[in-house]
Design an enzyme around this catalytic site. Structure first.
Site, short mmCIF file in Angstrom:
data_model
loop_
_atom_site.label_atom_id
_atom_site.label_comp_id
_atom_site.label_asym_id
_atom_site.label_seq_id
_atom_site.Cartn_x
_atom_site.Cartn_y
_atom_site.Cartn_z
N HIS A 34 23.61 40.71 53.08
CA HIS A 34 23.11 41.81 52.43
C HIS A 34 24.92 42.93 52.47
CE1 HIS A 34 21.21 45.59 52.49
NE2 HIS A 34 19.88 44.08 52.95
N HIS A 92 15.84 52.21 55.41
CA HIS A 92 16.42 53.19 54.22
C HIS A 92 16.12 54.27 54.73
CE1 HIS A 92 14.16 49.80 51.09
NE2 HIS A 92 15.51 49.73 51.66
N GLU A 121 22.20 44.96 46.99
CA GLU A 121 20.57 44.12 46.61
C GLU A 121 20.40 45.21 46.84
OE1 GLU A 121 17.51 43.22 48.97
OE2 GLU A 121 19.03 44.78 50.17
N GLU A 122 20.31 46.79 47.44
CA GLU A 122 19.47 47.53 47.75
C GLU A 122 18.42 47.95 46.03
OE1 GLU A 122 17.43 48.43 50.02
OE2 GLU A 122 19.59 47.97 51.49
N ASP A 157 19.48 47.07 58.37
CA ASP A 157 19.30 47.03 57.22
C ASP A 157 21.04 47.37 56.11
OD1 ASP A 157 18.57 46.58 54.90
OD2 ASP A 157 17.51 48.17 53.86
#
Length: 460
Positions: free
Chosen positions: A283, A427, A329-330, A295
């Site tokens: 992503h 995150h 995606e998140e 991420d």
């Protein structure tokens, strides 16, 4: 009879020799893949560009647009045509930095780090100040007496379990407290909710993530934020000494109308079976804090590297290899949903999909989901991966962005890494370029390229 036995033995030996020769060819090609990744690799350079030239790239943000342009340019530089697939995505903005403190007595305050959860409403401009009630889990909150909660700030202090070896399982146990905490808290009469950050690490960096009010009307939405693990421990300790203490926080986030974004897609057309599609993806978005290195900048860099390796080795795929960088995606997975919808409309034959979204850590193998017989075929290649310390070929969740492609006849795979430290960064502001190890990132790209090569060569 004797002649028949001799013929059977000869056929067997001939077949065995052919298999052995083929395995030798595959071993050599995998060695070439690893040599490319470890000596000529660009994954780490790509990750540096993502982190420092693009930066955070939350859905609907300027950073996301920069990321899309970056991907278009890099794909074109690999002599493949990049295509944009429009998709509508949520648009949530954090606004001015959050502020919070614990007040144990009149005028005696201690500030603590918090981050608004993605999708949360703001507090009033002057903030919220109220007594706090602590719960060790979402289940404990659900069972609580409403009269003890009304008018208070709910503090869900459920830490990630330590006994689970796979940290993603620990995360799964507590993930609902972040996602559904506000909905359950407001039904108990709470004015706001504070969630313990979902990480084993004890530090002062709160971890954000998506939350949802689910079916609640807008009039009942309450502010939701994550507090750092050190802050959570402090708040819990002070509450045990003084249950009447007050908690104050202020956040300025805002939800806007959905905006258009894009999946970025490119493919190398197969020579023999072009209608059999192998999707390779990660992503392109990240949260708005940190640089989104693990991420999922790592996954993006690895996917680009897979294509670069094939180009460098002059490998001509038999099947169509399609690289997909998914939007959103998140906080919604709208990019993944859109890609799967369009693929099904076109009746595409998605035989295999591989996703990298487990951080740029040492690769251990692959999580597999799908047709059992086809998974067994993938398992038959295990010995080819053993020289590279890749042993994990087990059933498991392959990744959110490819899960919508699942059918009865295909296999989905997720790169499985030694991600014990993944949620140290996930995150949070800690997810920066310097947190990723160059060699581990390169090994992951090589493992992915190796599996794609074998699926392409032999099919499923």
């Amino acid at each position: 009879m004797k002649n028949k036995i001799i013929i059977i033995i000869c056929v067997f030996l001939n077949t065995f020799n052919k298999i052995d020769a083929q395995n030798e060819k595959d071993s050599v090609f995998l060695r070439n893949i690893y040599n490319q990744a470890l000596t000529e690799g660009k994954a780490y350079d790509w990750l540096h560009q993502i982190c420092y030239n693009v930066g955070a790239r939350f859905s609907g943000s300027y950073g996301e647009k920069k990321m899309i342009r970056f991907l278009e340019a890099e794909i074109n530089n690999l002599n493949i045509k990049a295509n944009l697939q429009p998709v509508m995505v949520p648009h949530w903005v954090r606004g001015i930095s959050e502020y919070a403190y614990i007040e144990t007595s009149k005028g005696k305050i201690t500030t603590v780090p918090i981050l608004a959860l993605g999708g949360s409403v703001a507090t009033p401009a002057s903030g919220i100040k109220a007594q706090v009630i602590e719960f060790k889990s979402l289940e404990e909150l659900e069972k609580a007496d409403i009269n003890k909660v009304v008018g208070k700030i709910v503090f869900i202090n459920g830490s990630l379990p330590n006994e689970m070896i796979d940290v993603s399982e620990s995360y799964g146990v507590r993930g609902a407290q972040r996602y559904s905490g506000a909905r359950i808290a407001v039904n108990k009469g709470a004015v706001a909710v504070i969630i313990r950050s979902l990480t084993h690490k004890l530090d002062n960096s709160p971890h954000t993530g998506v939350m949802s009010y689910e079916d609640l009307p807008k009039s009942r939405h309450i502010p939701a934020a994550a507090i750092s693990t050190n802050g959570a421990n402090l708040l819990s300790s002070l509450l045990s000494l003084n249950p009447e203490l007050q908690f104050f926080f202020r956040q300025n986030c805002k939800i806007f109308n959905d905006v258009q974004s894009n999946n970025v897609i490119a493919e190398i057309r197969g020579s023999d079976f072009p209608d059999e599609i192998i999707s390779l993806g990660s992503h392109l978005d990240s949260w708005d804090v940190g640089q989104g290195a693990h991420d999922d900048g790592a996954g993006v860099a690895q996917c680009l590297e897979v294509i670069r390796i094939f180009k460098a080795l002059n490998y001509k795929p038999k099947r169509t290899i399609r690289i997909v960088f998914f939007a959103n995606e998140e906080n919604g997975a709208q990019g993944a949903i859109k890609y799967a919808e369009e693929s099904k409309k076109k009746k595409e034959n998605q035989i295999f999909a591989l996703e990298s979204d487990a951080g740029g850590f040492t690769p251990l193998g692959f999580s597999l989901q799908g047709n059992e017989k086809k998974i067994q075929k993938i398992n038959s290649w295990k010995s080819l991966f053993e020289p590279y310390q890749i042993y994990y070929f087990k059933k498991g969740f392959p990744g959110l962005d490819i899960i919508f492609l699942q059918s009865e006849n295909n296999v989905l795979a997720g790169l499985y890494t030694n991600s014990q430290r993944y949620f140290d960064y996930h995150h949070s502001e800690n997810d920066i370029f310097e947190a990723v190890n160059k060699r581990e990132l390169e090994l992951g790209a090589a493992a992915m390229a190796s599996l794609i090569y074998l699926v392409d060569k032999y099919g499923l």
